[in-house]
Design a protein around this motif. Sequence first.
Motif, PDB file in Angstrom:
ATOM      1  N   ALA A   9       0.821  -1.223   0.000  1.00 18.28           N
ATOM      2  CA  ALA A   9       0.000   0.000   0.000  1.00 18.28           C
ATOM      3  C   ALA A   9       0.850   1.267   0.000  1.00 18.28           C
ATOM      4  CB  ALA A   9      -0.923  -0.002   1.215  1.00 18.28           C
ATOM      5  N   LEU A  10       2.035   1.220   0.594  1.00 17.70           N
ATOM      6  CA  LEU A  10       2.867   2.427   0.682  1.00 17.70           C
ATOM      7  C   LEU A  10       3.315   2.928  -0.696  1.00 17.70           C
ATOM      8  CD1 LEU A  10       5.118   1.751   3.817  1.00 17.70           C
ATOM      9  CD2 LEU A  10       3.196   3.335   3.608  1.00 17.70           C
ATOM     10  N   HIS A  11       3.218   2.039  -1.704  1.00 17.39           N
ATOM     11  CA  HIS A  11       3.617   2.450  -3.058  1.00 17.39           C
ATOM     12  C   HIS A  11       2.517   3.216  -3.789  1.00 17.39           C
ATOM     13  CE1 HIS A  11       6.567  -0.711  -2.187  1.00 17.39           C
ATOM     14  NE2 HIS A  11       7.357  -0.021  -2.999  1.00 17.39           N
ATOM     15  N   ARG A  12       1.321   3.313  -3.180  1.00 14.77           N
ATOM     16  CA  ARG A  12       0.212   3.985  -3.875  1.00 14.77           C
ATOM     17  C   ARG A  12       0.523   5.462  -4.086  1.00 14.77           C
ATOM     18  NH1 ARG A  12      -4.826   2.315  -0.090  1.00 14.77           N
ATOM     19  NH2 ARG A  12      -4.664   0.068  -0.336  1.00 14.77           N
ATOM     20  N   PRO A  13       0.140   6.008  -5.251  1.00 11.30           N
ATOM     21  CA  PRO A  13       0.349   7.449  -5.489  1.00 11.30           C
ATOM     22  C   PRO A  13      -0.268   8.308  -4.387  1.00 11.30           C
ATOM     23  CG  PRO A  13      -0.372   6.367  -7.499  1.00 11.30           C
ATOM     24  CD  PRO A  13      -0.457   5.332  -6.415  1.00 11.30           C
ATOM     25  N   ALA A  14      -1.410   7.876  -3.832  1.00  8.91           N
ATOM     26  CA  ALA A  14      -2.074   8.674  -2.793  1.00  8.91           C
ATOM     27  C   ALA A  14      -1.210   8.818  -1.542  1.00  8.91           C
ATOM     28  CB  ALA A  14      -3.414   8.039  -2.442  1.00  8.91           C
ATOM     29  N   CYS A  15      -0.193   7.956  -1.407  1.00  5.77           N
ATOM     30  CA  CYS A  15       0.661   8.022  -0.206  1.00  5.77           C
ATOM     31  C   CYS A  15       1.920   8.859  -0.442  1.00  5.77           C
ATOM     32  CB  CYS A  15       1.067   6.618   0.229  1.00  5.77           C
ATOM     33  SG  CYS A  15      -0.326   5.564   0.708  1.00  5.77           S
TER      34      CYS A  15
END
Length: 258
Positions: A100-106
């Motif tokens: 999840a940490l790779h998501r653009p939102a992060c």
Amino acid sequence: MASANLEDVSNEALMNEMMRRMRCATKPEKRVILIGPPGCGKGTQSPVIKEQHCLCHLATGDMLRAAVAAQTPLGVMAKQAMDKGELVTDDLVVGIIDEALHRPACSKGFILDGFPRTVGQAQKLDEMLAKRGEKLDKVLNFKIADSILEERITGRWIHPASGRSYHTKFAPPKRPGIDDITGEKLIQRKDDNATVLKSRLEAFHKQTSPVINYYERKGLVATLHAEKAPEVVTKEIEKALDLSKSSHQEKPKSLRNW
Ligand code: AP5
Ligand code: MG
């Protein structure tokens, strides 16, 4: 998001998202962990922090419940422990957070809600962040007496699709059992009963309290009065996240999504 999908997004939604990204462009990066027992207010405060600081909200409990509902292999493995109020294995949750940490939102940073919950998970998170050249800014410790939590947990109703949460006494929806925004039905979580709460609290005190000590040694913990009204807790959080006086340095950004 693929461009084909963007064609299906309404102009209004697209403009709103552009405005949000412009507002977020000037915000400093922040990486925040929320720790506290069941019902302490992590899920209630997260959307407020997310909106204010333009961070992604990663709640391992929500992610696991979605996996259980979709009956994915991850959900099948997690279900039994969750139903009993026990923690799922470190490997399962570390994997979903790493992805999840790779998501653009992060890209502006994150709020971790319900992770890490063991010292082993905290050490893994340190490794993940070190690889990314990132550091934690703050750990918010939602301190609250166990005796307050049963009423909060047994009166909670949630809107599963959005994660919005209500309380029959403290934050009632406009119409009982119905989500204010979508008009859809609210549900109660399977683990939100007095019996399972006992196991969840036991897991918190045994396995998660040491995580607070772990971060105290790193000088990252801000302790909140989580028994107070939600607005008061929000103010305490804002004060704790005013990192302008700390040594936090913004990393140079190149091609970010904000
Ligand atoms: P998870 O979903 O994380 O549950 P939890 O930690 O038990 O926390 P809750 O979601 O119950 O409480 P909250 O602090 O979000 O409270 P909320 O804001 O909604 O985890 C569930 C399970 O998944 C675990 O038991 C485990 O099996 C597994 N799991 C998850 N992460 C894991 C990990 N990292 N490792 C291993 N296993 C993992 O508030 C509660 C109610 O109170 C609401 O109705 C709200 O309206 C009300 N309320 C909130 N604040 C206030 C206030 N200030 N005053 C009055 N009422 C308030
Ligand atoms: Mg929650």
